[in-house]
Design a protein around this motif. Structure first.
Motif, PDB file in Angstrom:
ATOM      1  N   LEU A 101       0.860  -1.185   0.000  1.00 33.97           N
ATOM      2  CA  LEU A 101       0.000   0.000   0.000  1.00 33.97           C
ATOM      3  C   LEU A 101       0.900   1.240   0.000  1.00 33.97           C
ATOM      4  CD1 LEU A 101      -2.674  -1.150   2.642  1.00 33.97           C
ATOM      5  CD2 LEU A 101      -2.856  -1.200   0.140  1.00 33.97           C
ATOM      6  N   PHE A 129      -6.293   4.868  -0.251  1.00 35.07           N
ATOM      7  CA  PHE A 129      -6.651   3.519   0.211  1.00 35.07           C
ATOM      8  C   PHE A 129      -8.036   3.126  -0.282  1.00 35.07           C
ATOM      9  CE2 PHE A 129      -8.383   0.739   3.682  1.00 35.07           C
ATOM     10  CZ  PHE A 129      -7.641  -0.383   3.341  1.00 35.07           C
ATOM     11  N   PHE A 145      -8.644  -3.685  -1.517  1.00 35.11           N
ATOM     12  CA  PHE A 145      -7.673  -4.256  -0.583  1.00 35.11           C
ATOM     13  C   PHE A 145      -8.190  -5.570  -0.004  1.00 35.11           C
ATOM     14  CE2 PHE A 145      -6.581  -4.577   4.016  1.00 35.11           C
ATOM     15  CZ  PHE A 145      -5.237  -4.908   3.886  1.00 35.11           C
ATOM     16  N   VAL A 199       2.535  -1.833   4.368  1.00 34.78           N
ATOM     17  CA  VAL A 199       1.798  -0.568   4.310  1.00 34.78           C
ATOM     18  C   VAL A 199       2.719   0.582   4.686  1.00 34.78           C
ATOM     19  CG1 VAL A 199       0.884  -0.888   6.673  1.00 34.78           C
ATOM     20  CG2 VAL A 199      -0.232   0.726   5.114  1.00 34.78           C
ATOM     21  N   PHE A 216      -0.968  -2.365  -6.265  1.00 35.39           N
ATOM     22  CA  PHE A 216      -0.575  -3.144  -5.081  1.00 35.39           C
ATOM     23  C   PHE A 216       0.807  -3.791  -5.197  1.00 35.39           C
ATOM     24  CE2 PHE A 216      -5.374  -3.853  -4.421  1.00 35.39           C
ATOM     25  CZ  PHE A 216      -5.450  -2.862  -3.444  1.00 35.39           C
TER      26      PHE A 216
END
Lengths: 418, 418
Positions: free
Chosen positions: B213, B219, B224, B242, B370
């Motif tokens: 991420l 986001f 996700f 992340v 991603f």
């Protein structure tokens, strides 16, 4: 030993060096002409007849296990119930052993596994099949009795001490205008072995870590804040090591004592952020916190050579004991001297080990409860000695091996487990 | 260069290799017979006339800086205002330079420092004192323009890629009965350079990390969760990286989007626990999360040799440029080829670097946002190549040096700064 094959299974949380034990088992067995099967995902593989033929694996790949973290054949958290509660599982194990002519079972794990290994060591006779069972020690928690230490612990200890030293150099150089309190949370739900090892990072009151919070002591907010304040005022910054198992006077984990996630649930994991919030609220210091979690137990790149050597040695000894026909034992590490650290491997009865838990001695913690003593240093220091780095590729990454894990053809009906 | 002494100061967040730059500066200056003072705690030391005489330090200790993390002379977060806003600070700097016959100022830092270095390079003339100023690059954020990379970044990149590979081996071996989703949070508030480097840990869709991420992307909860689920179902587990800088569609940091600490404040730091709570709530998977924080930028034990070499080289070049009489420049790294990675150092005008920020190219992120692309790998791969471990003592800990930092006697009145 009894004729037949040897079955090796990994159990519970893995470590940076459990595969070194696997290498010790397989290489020693090959030398003796013993065939080794491994159970996929630990005892579950044994119950499901999901077996791996390690003889299909190249010699170089088995050697590479010695420097590869994780569990090469898979592990699991699954505790066999007592014989009375679930006789079917024990009967199934014997059925699988019989079908594949397995005459020795090596169970590589911690406390629960020692208990299972002991039970298995006793059932062969009553179920009419001759099988020896040997427990092989592994746990980063360092809580097995009899043995001087548990393979896996020394490497977490080294990772933690080195990380605390490095991060504290960072904090020290910025403290005047930036972070004054740095908090690192380490594993250890029941005992403070790993937290204590962090103490090896420094000597005396002014070197980091300045405060260690052990799960053996109830959290005393007033004393903690007073020590943080005094340390920042004297040294300029304060490094705090907190064990995930630290509890409030009410008996609840500090980690669950306040924070709510976005869904309103108590946030799991994280004594460090709780302490950080406390420091900000009551003292107003700028803070940072770290939670290395799995990084600490998988950091093979920073393994202790002592630990890696011992992990290999217990695997090797387990096969030697099996070849001698021993049953219901565990190869344990016996400390012969502190300095230089000398040790040897001996066979200890599993019955003495199963269902006991090694606590950290009270005299390992300093009087104020926030540090370690000379006795703790004497015990811990040898365990992080020596480096055993993995080979690195030209890509700059450690060359960890992934095995082929060739399945052994099944002979039995399916069995539901797990 | 102009006669006189050289003043070296470290600025902003420190790194695993900023002291290697200091070693490059001091060793090169000693070879040339130039005396080096260092400012204690960065620019604050220069303003306060809190100077360190590095000539009092043994040769071996300066050499040991090359493998010691943190900032050996102290650093600070303190940005000089513009000449118009705070002329007194610039006048004070010149006063200190003049009092100690400092004719070259080397400012070792990131974007803000490049800006300050440029301003200082321009004021000598207007204030009637001849001083050259050279910026020396350092930032784990990798966001300086012109230079191929920033010393400090390669080592964080290597730490992150290795840690992701190791922890993922751990998770993979336990996934059937334990953790299925592992989340690791990395630094990078504005750009995803470190998060991208984590991608070097694996190749293809099935190797970890499975999801990265980036702060460059808003986001997307639905996408996700769908990818986490698909990965767990296909691979058995899912490793998520992340960046601390990831934001919600509302524009707030994910890290601040829900959790409340025990005092009711938004909990600072921790996008990872937020994601973990989301995974538990919506998918029901068992998770673990890690937040290495300062460990990632101080892990000298796992430094990239490429990075450590470049850090030393920019320090060396800075002194050479100074000796040639250059002003208002920065030694930058120029990439000559990707494979093998070849690079050289050149002087670039500070004016081209100050107040610019290098963004991560859009084509470094895969289509779904991603993962990383081949272009990203081509750029990143060389930066983590090679190992440069510190020497270890018999105690099993890296032998990091603490300098004596002998103060230079003060000649001026006190000046309040910071």
């Amino acid at each position: 030993m009894a004729q037949g094959k040897l079955l090796y299974a990994q159990s519970g949380g893995v470590s940076a060096v459990i595969n070194a034990t696997a290498a010790g088992v397989i290489e020693t067995a090959r030398d003796k002409g013993i065939k080794v099967y491994a159970a996929r995902n630990g005892i579950l593989g044994a119950l499901r007849e999901d077996l791996i033929d390690t003889s299909k694996e190249a010699k170089a790949n088995i050697a590479a296990l010695r420097h590869t973290p994780g569990g090469a054949f898979g592990s699991c958290r699954y505790k066999l119930k007592s014989l009375e509660e679930n006789r079917a599982e024990y009967e199934r194990l014997i059925e699988v052993f019989r079908a594949h002519d397995i005459r020795t079972f090596l169970y590589n794990g911690g406390n629960d596994s020692a208990d299972t290994a002991y039970k298995v060591s006793q059932i062969g006779h009553s179920l009419g099949y001759d099988v020896n069972c040997i427990g092989v020690p592994k746990t980063i928690d360092n809580d097995l009795v009899v043995t001087d230490t548990c393979p896996g612990f020394g490497s977490v200890a080294k990772y933690t001490a080195v990380s605390v030293r490095e991060a504290s150099l960072d904090v020290a150089s910025m403290a005047e205008t930036s972070t004054k309190v740095f908090i690192i949370e380490v594993m250890g739900r029941h005992a403070g072995w790993i937290a204590a090892a962090a103490g090896l990072a420094g000597q005396g009151a002014d070197q980091a870590p300045h405060i260690i919070l052990f799960p053996e002591n109830v959290f005393d907010e007033t004393a903690f804040l007073a020590k943080v304040k005094a340390t920042v005022e004297r040294v300029g910054y304060c490094t705090v090591v907190v064990s995930e198992g630290v509890k409030n006077p009410e008996g609840t984990f500090l980690a669950e004592s306040g924070a709510r996630d976005a869904f309103g649930h108590a946030q799991l994991g994280g004594a460090a952020p709780i302490l950080a919030a406390l420091v900000r609220e009551k003292l107003g210091y700028k803070y940072h916190w770290a939670l290395p979690d799995y990084l600490q137990r998988s950091a093979r790149h920073l393994a202790s050579k002592t630990d890696a050597d011992q992990a290999y040695a217990v695997g090797k000894a387990a096969v030697e004991f099996a070849a001698e026909g021993l049953n219901a034992v565990m190869p344990v590490i016996v400390r012969l001297s502190d300095e230089p650290y000398k040790w040897k491997i001996e066979a200890a009865p599993l019955q003495k080990i199963a269902n006991h838990e090694k606590k950290m001695p009270k005299n390992f913690m300093s009087k104020d409860g926030f540090g370690i003593t000379a006795a703790a240093r004497r015990y811990l220091a040898p365990l992080i000695q020596g480096e055993a780095p993995p080979p690195y590729g030209t890509d700059g990454l450690p060359m960890y091996v992934t095995l082929r894990n060739t399945p052994v053809p099944k002979k039995l009906r399916a069995f539901k487990a797990g």
